[in-house]
Structures are given as structure tokens and as C-alpha cells.
Design a protein around this motif. Structure first.
Motif, PDB file in Angstrom:
ATOM      1  N   GLY A   1       0.845  -1.421   0.301  1.00  0.00           N
ATOM      2  CA  GLY A   1       0.167  -0.104  -0.037  1.00  0.00           C
ATOM      3  C   GLY A   1       0.836   1.223  -0.197  1.00  0.00           C
ATOM      4  O   GLY A   1       0.230   2.279   0.137  1.00  0.00           O
ATOM      5  N   ALA A   2       2.130   1.204  -0.121  1.00  0.00           N
ATOM      6  CA  ALA A   2       3.087   2.384  -0.072  1.00  0.00           C
ATOM      7  C   ALA A   2       2.788   3.153  -1.272  1.00  0.00           C
ATOM      8  O   ALA A   2       3.264   4.617  -1.226  1.00  0.00           O
ATOM      9  CB  ALA A   2       4.321   1.898   0.039  1.00  0.00           C
ATOM     10  N   GLY A   3       2.196   2.846  -2.543  1.00  0.00           N
ATOM     11  CA  GLY A   3       2.001   3.510  -3.498  1.00  0.00           C
ATOM     12  C   GLY A   3       2.941   3.314  -4.751  1.00  0.00           C
ATOM     13  O   GLY A   3       2.998   4.047  -5.739  1.00  0.00           O
ATOM     14  N   LYS A   4       3.522   2.026  -4.584  1.00  0.00           N
ATOM     15  CA  LYS A   4       4.530   1.568  -5.951  1.00  0.00           C
ATOM     16  C   LYS A   4       3.586   1.322  -7.137  1.00  0.00           C
ATOM     17  O   LYS A   4       3.872   1.872  -8.272  1.00  0.00           O
ATOM     18  CB  LYS A   4       5.265   0.320  -5.587  1.00  0.00           C
ATOM     19  CG  LYS A   4       5.932   0.454  -4.244  1.00  0.00           C
ATOM     20  CD  LYS A   4       6.691  -0.766  -3.777  1.00  0.00           C
ATOM     21  CE  LYS A   4       5.924  -1.841  -3.593  1.00  0.00           C
ATOM     22  NZ  LYS A   4       4.903  -1.664  -2.298  1.00  0.00           N
ATOM     23  N   THR A   5       2.765   0.465  -6.987  1.00  0.00           N
ATOM     24  CA  THR A   5       1.961   0.119  -8.416  1.00  0.00           C
ATOM     25  C   THR A   5       1.120   1.457  -8.942  1.00  0.00           C
ATOM     26  O   THR A   5       1.245   1.572 -10.362  1.00  0.00           O
ATOM     27  CB  THR A   5       0.911  -1.186  -8.028  1.00  0.00           C
ATOM     28  OG1 THR A   5       1.556  -2.148  -7.495  1.00  0.00           O
ATOM     29  CG2 THR A   5       0.313  -1.375  -9.290  1.00  0.00           C
ATOM     30  N   THR A   6       0.769   2.091  -8.145  1.00  0.00           N
ATOM     31  CA  THR A   6      -0.086   3.646  -8.537  1.00  0.00           C
ATOM     32  C   THR A   6       1.241   4.405  -9.453  1.00  0.00           C
ATOM     33  O   THR A   6       0.813   4.941 -10.529  1.00  0.00           O
ATOM     34  CB  THR A   6      -0.731   4.413  -7.226  1.00  0.00           C
ATOM     35  OG1 THR A   6      -1.475   3.556  -6.629  1.00  0.00           O
ATOM     36  CG2 THR A   6      -1.176   5.529  -7.749  1.00  0.00           C
ATOM     37  N   THR A   7       2.342   4.364  -8.607  1.00  0.00           N
ATOM     38  CA  THR A   7       3.495   5.097  -9.418  1.00  0.00           C
ATOM     39  C   THR A   7       3.693   4.513 -10.612  1.00  0.00           C
ATOM     40  O   THR A   7       3.608   5.338 -11.728  1.00  0.00           O
ATOM     41  CB  THR A   7       4.739   5.298  -8.621  1.00  0.00           C
ATOM     42  OG1 THR A   7       4.141   5.947  -7.394  1.00  0.00           O
ATOM     43  CG2 THR A   7       5.729   6.128  -9.023  1.00  0.00           C
ATOM     44  N   LEU A   8       3.872   3.281 -10.753  1.00  0.00           N
ATOM     45  CA  LEU A   8       4.146   2.728 -12.143  1.00  0.00           C
ATOM     46  C   LEU A   8       2.940   2.848 -13.004  1.00  0.00           C
ATOM     47  O   LEU A   8       3.167   3.193 -14.166  1.00  0.00           O
ATOM     48  CB  LEU A   8       4.433   0.978 -11.993  1.00  0.00           C
ATOM     49  CG  LEU A   8       5.758   0.916 -11.344  1.00  0.00           C
ATOM     50  CD1 LEU A   8       6.063  -0.777 -11.140  1.00  0.00           C
ATOM     51  CD2 LEU A   8       6.899   1.404 -11.903  1.00  0.00           C
ATOM     52  N   SER A   9       1.819   2.895 -12.639  1.00  0.00           N
ATOM     53  CA  SER A   9       0.584   2.895 -13.434  1.00  0.00           C
ATOM     54  C   SER A   9       0.497   4.323 -14.075  1.00  0.00           C
ATOM     55  O   SER A   9       0.406   4.638 -15.403  1.00  0.00           O
ATOM     56  CB  SER A   9      -0.966   2.757 -12.847  1.00  0.00           C
ATOM     57  OG  SER A   9      -0.701   1.280 -12.184  1.00  0.00           O
ATOM     58  N   MET A  10       1.200   5.363 -13.420  1.00  0.00           N
ATOM     59  CA  MET A  10       1.068   6.542 -13.663  1.00  0.00           C
ATOM     60  C   MET A  10       2.053   6.577 -14.955  1.00  0.00           C
ATOM     61  O   MET A  10       2.077   7.444 -15.874  1.00  0.00           O
ATOM     62  CB  MET A  10       1.151   7.739 -12.766  1.00  0.00           C
ATOM     63  CG  MET A  10      -0.119   7.804 -11.804  1.00  0.00           C
ATOM     64  SD  MET A  10      -0.030   9.175 -10.637  1.00  0.00           S
ATOM     65  CE  MET A  10       1.234   8.512  -9.537  1.00  0.00           C
ATOM     66  N   LEU A  11       3.374   6.158 -14.562  1.00  0.00           N
ATOM     67  CA  LEU A  11       4.451   6.141 -15.672  1.00  0.00           C
ATOM     68  C   LEU A  11       4.197   5.469 -16.924  1.00  0.00           C
ATOM     69  O   LEU A  11       4.471   5.970 -17.868  1.00  0.00           O
ATOM     70  CB  LEU A  11       5.555   5.606 -14.984  1.00  0.00           C
ATOM     71  CG  LEU A  11       6.432   6.285 -13.699  1.00  0.00           C
ATOM     72  CD1 LEU A  11       7.425   5.460 -13.300  1.00  0.00           C
ATOM     73  CD2 LEU A  11       6.678   7.616 -14.079  1.00  0.00           C
ATOM     74  N   LEU A  12       3.085   4.443 -16.713  1.00  0.00           N
ATOM     75  CA  LEU A  12       2.716   3.872 -18.152  1.00  0.00           C
ATOM     76  C   LEU A  12       1.438   4.585 -18.665  1.00  0.00           C
ATOM     77  O   LEU A  12       0.945   4.081 -19.831  1.00  0.00           O
ATOM     78  CB  LEU A  12       2.220   2.313 -17.696  1.00  0.00           C
ATOM     79  CG  LEU A  12       3.309   1.512 -17.455  1.00  0.00           C
ATOM     80  CD1 LEU A  12       2.921   0.088 -16.859  1.00  0.00           C
ATOM     81  CD2 LEU A  12       4.077   1.161 -18.871  1.00  0.00           C
ATOM     82  N   GLY A  13       0.874   5.505 -18.047  1.00  0.00           N
ATOM     83  CA  GLY A  13      -0.027   6.215 -18.704  1.00  0.00           C
ATOM     84  C   GLY A  13      -1.490   5.535 -18.622  1.00  0.00           C
ATOM     85  O   GLY A  13      -2.511   5.917 -19.098  1.00  0.00           O
ATOM     86  N   LEU A  14      -1.490   4.511 -17.599  1.00  0.00           N
ATOM     87  CA  LEU A  14      -2.747   4.049 -17.276  1.00  0.00           C
ATOM     88  C   LEU A  14      -3.689   4.838 -16.192  1.00  0.00           C
ATOM     89  O   LEU A  14      -4.742   4.414 -15.960  1.00  0.00           O
ATOM     90  CB  LEU A  14      -2.482   2.411 -16.647  1.00  0.00           C
ATOM     91  CG  LEU A  14      -1.520   1.582 -17.426  1.00  0.00           C
ATOM     92  CD1 LEU A  14      -1.202   0.354 -16.795  1.00  0.00           C
ATOM     93  CD2 LEU A  14      -2.493   1.234 -18.713  1.00  0.00           C
ATOM     94  N   LEU A  15      -2.883   5.502 -15.491  1.00  0.00           N
ATOM     95  CA  LEU A  15      -3.506   6.453 -14.413  1.00  0.00           C
ATOM     96  C   LEU A  15      -3.072   7.957 -14.831  1.00  0.00           C
ATOM     97  O   LEU A  15      -1.972   8.067 -14.977  1.00  0.00           O
ATOM     98  CB  LEU A  15      -3.381   5.945 -13.121  1.00  0.00           C
ATOM     99  CG  LEU A  15      -4.081   4.722 -12.428  1.00  0.00           C
ATOM    100  CD1 LEU A  15      -3.263   4.596 -11.292  1.00  0.00           C
ATOM    101  CD2 LEU A  15      -5.433   5.000 -12.452  1.00  0.00           C
ATOM    102  N   LEU A  16      -3.882   8.800 -14.909  1.00  0.00           N
ATOM    103  CA  LEU A  16      -3.455  10.082 -15.037  1.00  0.00           C
ATOM    104  C   LEU A  16      -3.337  10.723 -13.290  1.00  0.00           C
ATOM    105  O   LEU A  16      -3.982  10.444 -12.534  1.00  0.00           O
ATOM    106  CB  LEU A  16      -4.792  10.999 -15.636  1.00  0.00           C
ATOM    107  CG  LEU A  16      -4.898  11.042 -16.819  1.00  0.00           C
ATOM    108  CD1 LEU A  16      -5.965  11.963 -17.298  1.00  0.00           C
ATOM    109  CD2 LEU A  16      -3.357  11.580 -17.641  1.00  0.00           C
ATOM    110  N   PRO A  17      -2.263  11.589 -13.355  1.00  0.00           N
ATOM    111  CA  PRO A  17      -1.870  11.883 -12.093  1.00  0.00           C
ATOM    112  C   PRO A  17      -3.114  13.047 -11.536  1.00  0.00           C
ATOM    113  O   PRO A  17      -3.698  13.584 -12.412  1.00  0.00           O
ATOM    114  CB  PRO A  17      -0.631  12.739 -12.187  1.00  0.00           C
ATOM    115  CG  PRO A  17      -0.058  12.120 -13.571  1.00  0.00           C
ATOM    116  CD  PRO A  17      -1.007  11.748 -14.204  1.00  0.00           C
ATOM    117  N   SER A  18      -3.302  13.149 -10.335  1.00  0.00           N
ATOM    118  CA  SER A  18      -4.142  14.204  -9.809  1.00  0.00           C
ATOM    119  C   SER A  18      -3.585  15.587  -9.984  1.00  0.00           C
ATOM    120  O   SER A  18      -4.284  16.630 -10.455  1.00  0.00           O
ATOM    121  CB  SER A  18      -4.712  13.890  -8.518  1.00  0.00           C
ATOM    122  OG  SER A  18      -5.002  12.610  -8.285  1.00  0.00           O
ATOM    123  N   SER A  19      -2.140  15.565  -9.805  1.00  0.00           N
ATOM    124  CA  SER A  19      -1.599  16.783 -10.162  1.00  0.00           C
ATOM    125  C   SER A  19       0.074  16.412 -10.170  1.00  0.00           C
ATOM    126  O   SER A  19       0.618  15.369 -10.011  1.00  0.00           O
ATOM    127  CB  SER A  19      -1.503  17.737  -8.807  1.00  0.00           C
ATOM    128  OG  SER A  19      -1.206  17.507  -7.824  1.00  0.00           O
TER     129      SER A  19
END
Ligand code: ATP
Length: 251
Positions: A39-57
Motif C-alpha cells: 500500500g506504499a504507492g508503488k503500483t500506482t506510481t508505475l501505472s502513472m508512468l505507463l499512462g494507465l492512470l492520470l496524476p491528480s497533479s
């Protein structure tokens, strides 16, 4: 030019702040680990790098291209592997690699597939549906898919999580050989501290969505007075940082 540049990136899901204003850079041709507890945020970070998730900011650029405005320019030069992302189950290994090879526009696809299948010991599995393979076999197919387009930037989420120690060790060597041969940049999220010590030039440590420390493995061992990454990780996870130590979360 950095291979990865992340500036003040935050990602929230409703009231959950999964990634909290992180900034980091990754130099080309290096291997960097993203460490952190569940739950530290690793997968969320990788998903943003891959363009699968958009950053909130915040802003992300890969290989010199802004990911918000020019993601389709850069994505053909990037790929990822994760045992947690399924390939189409009913398609055989051959069909999966062929479909992805066409999607990525790989030139000389037959030769590329033959080379990867030989390297990753997939030749005897080519006509088996992916859904009927063991977890370790699926991981090898996922790695073959990830390397089809010879990515300049490779993002790995727990690449050896489902592998036996022998296959995991072999795969680490294979990634290192790939990096040496192609000069690719690798960012790797892992819970395997031996893997991180063996493969990584630099380490970013995340906790509760933030980067709380960073450096080379040697820097971190010296800073925490420890001999292994596992001990450093436990010190950070259990808040055992000495009070006189400054925060190293900023670049
Ligand atoms: N789609 C989502 N909706 C709501 N919350 C989410 C979503 N995705 C992730 N989260 C939350 O964001 C936080 C970070 O999750 P993330 O999967 O990035 O962690 P992680 O470091 O990869 O963890 P693990 O090591 O367990 O895989 C967690 O609190 C998680 O519950």
C-alpha cells in the motif's frame, strides 16, 4: 536528459492519497528500485508512468516526452511486466505474442519471437493456452511480451514474485544482460531485497505515498549502519530512523 522525470506527482482516489507529491529522476541506462511496504504507492506510481492512470497533479516525462501531452509518442519505446496483469487466457502463447507484436508494430516479429521464446524457455509452450500455464510460466510469457518491442525503458512490478529461486535468479541475470546489451533503463518495484541489492544502482523508498529515502544501496547501508537492504527496509518501515538523521525524501 533523464529517462524518467517525476515532479510533484500526487494521485488521489477519492479521499485516499495513494501517491503524495513525489519527485524523482532516473538516469538513462540505470536500474532503480522502488521499495515500500504494502500500500506504499508503488503500483500506482508505475501505472502513472505507463499512462494507465492520470496524476491528480504534477508532471511526468519519459525519455524526454511529457506523458500528459505526448504519451503516444513515447509509449512505443516503453514496456512493462507484472505477474498481476493477465494476458488473454484463451489465446495460446504464440497467439498472445503475435497479437502484441502486431500491436507494438514489431518489425521482423517471427525472428524476435523465436529469439525470446528460446531465451525464456517457451518453445515447448507455444501452442498452449496462456490460461492453462503455471504462474511461473505465465510470468515468462509476460516477460517475453514486455521485451517484444525492445523497450528503452522497462517498468517491472515484482518481476520474480511467482518464480522458484532458480528461475528468479536466472531471470534477474537475463534482465541485467538485456540492460547491458541495449542500454535500457529499468525501474523495478520489488519486495525482494536480494533482488534489489543485486540488480539496482539506486533505490527509492516509499512509505504512505511519499518517498522517504533514496540513494545507492551503499549510501543507504552507510546511512543506517546496516549490511543488508532488508535491515534498512525494516528500520524505515518500523520508524527506527535515528532522530538525528535528516529526512532524505527530497531530491
Ligand atoms: N483504484 C483504487 N481505488 C482506491 N484506492 C486505491 C486504488 N488503487 C490503489 N489504491 C490505494 O492506494 C494505496 C497505494 O496502493 P498501491 O497499489 O499503489 O500500493 P503498492 O505499494 O503497490 O502496494 P503492494 O506492495 O501491496 O502491491 C493503497 O492504500 C491502495 O488501497
Amino acid at each position: 536528459m533523464n529517462a524518467i522525470e517525476v515532479i510533484d506527482v500526487t494521485k488521489s482516489f477519492g479521499s485516499v492519497v495513494a501517491v503524495d507529491k513525489i519527485s524523482f529522476t532516473v538516469e538513462p541506462g540505470t536500474v532503480t528500485a522502488l521499495l515500500g511496504g504494502n500500500g506504499a504507492g508503488k503500483t500506482t506510481t508505475l501505472s502513472m508512468l505507463l499512462g494507465l492512470l492520470l496524476p491528480s497533479s504534477g508532471a511526468i516525462s519519459l525519455l524526454g516526452q511529457d506523458m500528459i501531452r505526448h504519451r503516444y509518442r513515447v509509449l512505443p519505446r516503453v514496456n512493462f511486466s507484472s505477474p498481476y496483469v493477465d494476458l488473454p487466457h484463451r489465446l495460446t502463447v504464440r497467439e498472445n505474442l503475435t497479437v502484441y507484436g502486431h500491436l507494438y508494430g514489431v518489425k521482423g516479429l517471427k525472428t524476435r519471437m523465436a529469439d525470446l521464446c528460446r531465451d525464456l524457455d517457451l518453445v515447448t509452450l507455444l501452442d498452449r493456452p496462456v490460461g492453462k500455464l503455471s504462474a511461473g510460466q505465465k510470468t515468462r510469457v509476460s516477460v517475453a511480451r514486455a521485451l517484444l518491442n525492445q523497450p528503452e525503458l522497462l517498468l517491472l512490478d515484482e518481476p520474480t514474485a511467482s518464480l522458484d529461486p532458480d528461475t528468479a535468479d536466472w531471470l534477474r541475470g537475463y534482465f541485467q544482460e538485456y540492460r547491458g546489451r541495449t542500454g535500457a533503463t529499468v525501474l523495478l518495484a520489488s519486495h525482494n531485497m536480494t533482488e534489489v541489492e543485486r540488480m539496482c544502482d539506486r533505490v527509492l523508498i516509499m512509505k504512505s505515498g511519499r518517498i522517504v529515502d533514496r540513494g545507492t544501496p551503499a549510501d543507504l547501508f552507510a546511512r543506517y549502519g546496516r549490511d543488508t537492504m532488508e535491515e534498512v527496509f525494516l528500520d524505515i518501515a518500523r520508524d527506527r530512523r535515528r532522530p538525528d538523521e535528516p529526512e532524505r525524501g527530497e531530491p
